[in-house]
Design a protein around this motif. Structure first.
Motif, PDB file in Angstrom:
ATOM      1  N   CYS A 397       0.830  -1.210   0.000  1.00  0.00           N
ATOM      2  CA  CYS A 397       0.000   0.000   0.000  1.00  0.00           C
ATOM      3  C   CYS A 397       0.859   1.251   0.000  1.00  0.00           C
ATOM      4  N   ALA A 398       1.987   1.204   0.724  1.00  0.00           N
ATOM      5  CA  ALA A 398       2.867   2.385   0.775  1.00  0.00           C
ATOM      6  C   ALA A 398       3.405   2.695  -0.622  1.00  0.00           C
ATOM      7  N   ASP A 399       3.704   1.638  -1.372  1.00  0.00           N
ATOM      8  CA  ASP A 399       4.157   1.860  -2.761  1.00  0.00           C
ATOM      9  C   ASP A 399       3.031   2.466  -3.591  1.00  0.00           C
ATOM     10  N   ALA A 401       0.611   4.224  -2.540  1.00  0.00           N
ATOM     11  CA  ALA A 401       0.242   5.570  -2.048  1.00  0.00           C
ATOM     12  C   ALA A 401       1.014   6.669  -2.778  1.00  0.00           C
ATOM     13  N   LYS A 402       2.124   6.286  -3.412  1.00  0.00           N
ATOM     14  CA  LYS A 402       2.922   7.294  -4.129  1.00  0.00           C
ATOM     15  C   LYS A 402       2.180   7.800  -5.364  1.00  0.00           C
ATOM     16  N   LEU A 413      -1.685   6.455   4.763  1.00  0.00           N
ATOM     17  CA  LEU A 413      -0.412   6.301   4.040  1.00  0.00           C
ATOM     18  C   LEU A 413      -0.317   7.274   2.863  1.00  0.00           C
ATOM     19  N   SER A 414      -1.453   7.773   2.420  1.00  0.00           N
ATOM     20  CA  SER A 414      -1.408   8.767   1.318  1.00  0.00           C
ATOM     21  C   SER A 414      -1.843  10.129   1.818  1.00  0.00           C
ATOM     22  N   LYS A 444       2.552   5.756   9.680  1.00  0.00           N
ATOM     23  CA  LYS A 444       2.983   6.076   8.315  1.00  0.00           C
ATOM     24  C   LYS A 444       4.507   6.071   8.238  1.00  0.00           C
ATOM     25  N   VAL A 447       5.966   2.471   8.523  1.00  0.00           N
ATOM     26  CA  VAL A 447       5.818   1.698   7.273  1.00  0.00           C
ATOM     27  C   VAL A 447       6.815   2.183   6.234  1.00  0.00           C
ATOM     28  N   GLN A 448       6.900   3.514   6.091  1.00  0.00           N
ATOM     29  CA  GLN A 448       7.814   4.070   5.086  1.00  0.00           C
ATOM     30  C   GLN A 448       9.266   3.752   5.433  1.00  0.00           C
ATOM     31  N   HIS A 482       0.571   0.206  12.768  1.00  0.00           N
ATOM     32  CA  HIS A 482      -0.659   0.281  11.963  1.00  0.00           C
ATOM     33  C   HIS A 482      -1.878  -0.116  12.798  1.00  0.00           C
TER      34      HIS A 482
END
Ligand SMILES: CCCCCCCC/C=C\CCC/C=C/C(=O)SCCNC(=O)CCNC(=O)[C@H](O)C(C)(C)COP(=O)(O)OP(=O)(O)OC[C@H]1O[C@@H](n2cnc3c(N)ncnc32)[C@H](O)[C@@H]1OP(=O)(O)O
Ligand SMILES: Cc1cc2nc3c(=O)[nH]c(=O)nc-3n(C[C@H](O)[C@H](O)[C@H](O)COP(=O)(O)OP(=O)(O)OC[C@H]3O[C@@H](n4cnc5c(N)ncnc54)[C@H](O)[C@@H]3O)c2cc1C
Length: 627
Positions: A397-399, A401-402, A413-414, A444, A447-448, A482
């Motif tokens: 999801c973090a990927d 969110a970009k 995350l976004s 956030k 995770v990042q 999370h």
């Protein structure tokens, strides 16, 4: 008030007595006592039952085996097996874990080979590690299993499938040919449950016994996929969702009730030397042990309600063929089960220990709760494995969110808005909205941070699977972060939307803030490292927590009384409503089997010669001591 449902003292019973008593009570309750709509026990008694019975049998039969028939069976298979199972005319269990594998399902070794000529499956455990091991109700109770095994057709493997396998004769209850089955022996808890072993050798079952909602095998051996194969893992998601309320929130509430009531009664030591001994609940150190755990009961309860609703909504969508919510639900249920069981089990031990010596007595009722809660960290998905499953989803999801705006439990995350904390006083840090933002920012960043570390390793030539393995601890922390933001966020929302008195809402808001601040103060390294709080704000966070302990102290007993457990449910000399701790402990001890005679003859025979020598010496007849 039904004497058939009153508990005998579990600590004074043997394991076999407890196994038998649990079965008697369960069947009595489910088949005699409770009104039923179809198979489902209904009415307020059912809620009482889930709270009341300390040990019941057929947990897996009712909580896993029957729901699996519904999830994996065709309509015909449901029509055949559901009524039998619902009425206890067959007793089943969910046989997935093996002696050699539990977490890694792709490593399961039991195989079901299709015999086209006879339109049967031949079930085998090819070696000892393939033997099924652990399933509840399997050792002595079940006569059927929902067997999870590798399907093999013409030498080709098709992965794990569910098969209905009868293991005992329905008349004699003896194991059928090719079946070796029994109890796995004493465990840390679940004394009344016959977790079992099952060795199958050339056991034949009809083709129709493959549960075929998601896939089927035609008579000629043709294999047909009929849906999202991930749904084969669905039973585990459902149990993870449901066990939070039953096996984490409820037992922790019982432990807190016992410990808080006892702490209000137990006087030990002085705060002001010129005053009398104080109840240990007046010590801030004791409040710091107990009250955050009381808060955890409420927050886990609110978050679990939200997760159950999410699972219910997802189930309705699956019926329409939409499984799009499954990845998020799997990640959230895995993470919630792991993190809340970790918190709950640790919390139960903290409050047990806060009861001193009497907390170590089984008469307190606390060891029973602590040992049972420890199992929640292992069954239905070992916690580390579950946290890594949750982290796997978060990294993906973090990927995403970009480039996309995320929704659902990972929306934050976004969220690239300014999330710096401007708190200047400890009161600012008791604000629900500030606490939610802090937890979102920490999650956030966690995770990042884990994702970035892995990306850098891969850029420097480390294979992705090695980077994943080496960053596992960071990934687990990200999963925990999370879940904490989910629990705090859903609780704040739930409380804000709750229609209740202002005084009750105030208490719940204080408990929510206490839970969040206790988590911040227990993980302040993350909150400083990720720039969520300054060092000075961390001091304020501690002050904020201590202030809440002081505010909640006067209501502590009232709050746990609101859980409304009867003395029979608690089975605790320390937590009984009347507070007569010492009289109850003494009465309980006198009932111990060890005290049924004044002299324990079996041991006395070993001691007698030495006692008589001592007697003679003291009465002047004996020789001086050998020493
Ligand atoms: C009335 C209700 C009463 C409730 C109260 C109950 C009281 C209970 C009290 C006591 C009873 C105890 C009962 C205990 C029973 C058991 O313990 S049963 C056995 C439990 N065993 C497990 O949980 C095994 C855990 N292991 C796994 O699930 C899997 O091996 C795995 C770790 C997930 C790995 O799976 P896999 O090998 O397939 O590998 P991955 O590559 O990681 O995953 C592949 C993709 O699949 C997705 N996935 C995995 N699991 C699920 C799932 N459950 N649902 C949906 N999707 C899933 C995963 O995310 C990957 O997806 P991706 O590729 O898109 O990322
Ligand atoms: C009380 C109880 C009731 C149960 N009831 C049932 C039941 O009814 N039916 C059933 O089928 N099963 C049941 N089980 C079995 C249970 O599901 C398994 O024990 C559980 O899934 C853990 O698997 P395991 O025992 O193989 O542990 P393992 O996975 O062998 O764990 C050992 C260690 O390895 C680590 N580990 C494993 N994989 C990884 C990984 N990929 N990455 C990092 N670390 C890893 C774990 O974190 C752990 O620290 C029950 C277990 C208990 C204790």
């Amino acid at each position: 008030n039904d004497t058939s449902m009153q508990h005998r003292n579990l600590n004074h019973m043997t394991r076999e007595e407890r196994f038998s008593e649990a079965m008697r009570r369960t069947l009595y309750a489910l088949k005699v006592l409770l009104p039923r709509e179809g198979w489902t026990p209904v009415g307020p008694e059912m809620k009482y039952l889930a709270r009341a019975i300390k040990e019941f049998t057929f947990i897996i039969h009712a909580g896993v085996f029957i729901p699996c028939i519904m999830s994996y069976g065709t309509n015909e298979q449901i029509a055949k097996w559901f009524p039998l199972a619902a009425d206890f005319r067959i007793i089943g269990t969910y046989a997935q874990t093996e002696l050699g594998h539990g977490s890694f399902l792709r490593g399961l070794e039991t195989i079901a080979t299709y015999d086209r000529a006879n339109q049967e499956f031949i079930i085998n455990c090819p070696k000892i590690t393939a033997m099924k091991w652990w399933p509840g109700d399997m050792g002595k109770s079940a006569n059927h299993v929902l067997l999870m095994a590798e399907l093999v057709i013409d030498g080709k493997k098709y992965g794990m499938h569910g098969f209905m396998v009868q293991i005992r004769d329905l008349t004699t209850h003896e194991p059928l040919p090719g079946v070796t089955v029994g109890d796995i022996g004493a465990k840390l808890s679940f004394e009344s449950v016959d977790n079992g072993f099952l060795y199958l050798q050339n056991v034949r079952i009809p083709r129709e016994n493959l549960l075929s909602k998601l896939s089927e095998v035609h008579p000629d051996g043709t294999y047909i996929k009929k849906g999202n194969q991930r749904l084969m893992y669905g039973s585990m998601v459902r149990v993870r969702v449901n066990l939070i309320a039953h096996e984490i929130v409820m037992p922790l509430a019982k432990a807190c009730t016992i410990a808080v009531r006892y702490s209000a009664v137990r006087r030990q030591g002085l705060i002001n030397p010129s005053k009398e001994e104080v109840p240990v609940l007046d010590y801030v150190a004791q409040q710091h042990k107990l009250l955050p755990q009381v808060a955890t009961v409420f927050m886990a309860h609110f978050a679990a309600k939200q997760l159950v609703k999410m699972h219910h909504d997802y189930s309705l969508e699956v019926e329409k063929g939409n499984t799009s919510q499954l990845p998020e639900l799997h990640a959230l249920s895995a993470g919630m089960k792991a993190c809340l069981s970790e918190q709950g089990a640790a919390g139960a031990e903290i409050v047990r220990r806060a009861c001193g010596g009497h907390g170590y007595s089984c008469g307190s009722g606390l060891p029973f709760i602590v040992n049972r809660m420890l199992a929640t960290c292992t069954y239905e998905g070992e916690n580390t494995v579950m946290q890594l499953q949750c982290a796997r989803y978060l990294i993906k999801c973090a990927d995403q969110a970009k480039k996309d705006k995320l929704t659902g439990s990972v929306w934050y995350l976004s969220d690239f808005s300014n999330m710096s904390c401007t708190a200047q006083t400890f009161g600012d840090l008791q604000e629900p909205s500030v606490l939610v933002k802090l937890h979102e920012r920490r999650a956030k960043c966690a995770v990042q941070h884990a994702g970035k570390k892995m990306q850098n390793m891969v850029k420097n030539g480390t294979p992705a699977h090695d980077a994943w393995n080496m960053m596992a601890t960071l990934l687990i922390n990200a999963a925990r972060a999370h879940i904490m933001q989910y629990v705090v966020g859903t609780s704040v929302t739930y409380i804000s939307e709750l229609s209740c008195s202002a005084s009750l809402k105030k208490i719940l808001t204080q408990l929510c803030a206490l839970y969040a601040l206790h988590n911040i103060n227990s993980n302040c390294g993350d909150f400083v490292k990720f720039g969520c709080l300054t060092s000075a704000q961390c001091d304020l966070a501690q002050e904020a927590e201590f202030n809440l302990l002081k505010q909640l102290r006067p209501d502590a007993v009232g709050i746990v009384d609101s859980f409304d457990f009867t003395d029979d449910i608690l089975q605790s000399c320390l937590g009984a409503y009347d507070g007569n701790v010492y009289e109850r402990l003494f009465e309980w001890a006198k009932q111990a089997p060890m005290n049924k005679t004044e002299v324990h003859q079996d041991s006395y025979q070993y001691l007698q010669p030495y006692l008589h020598e001592g007697r003679d010496v003291l009465e002047g007849r004996g020789r001086n001591s050998k020493l």
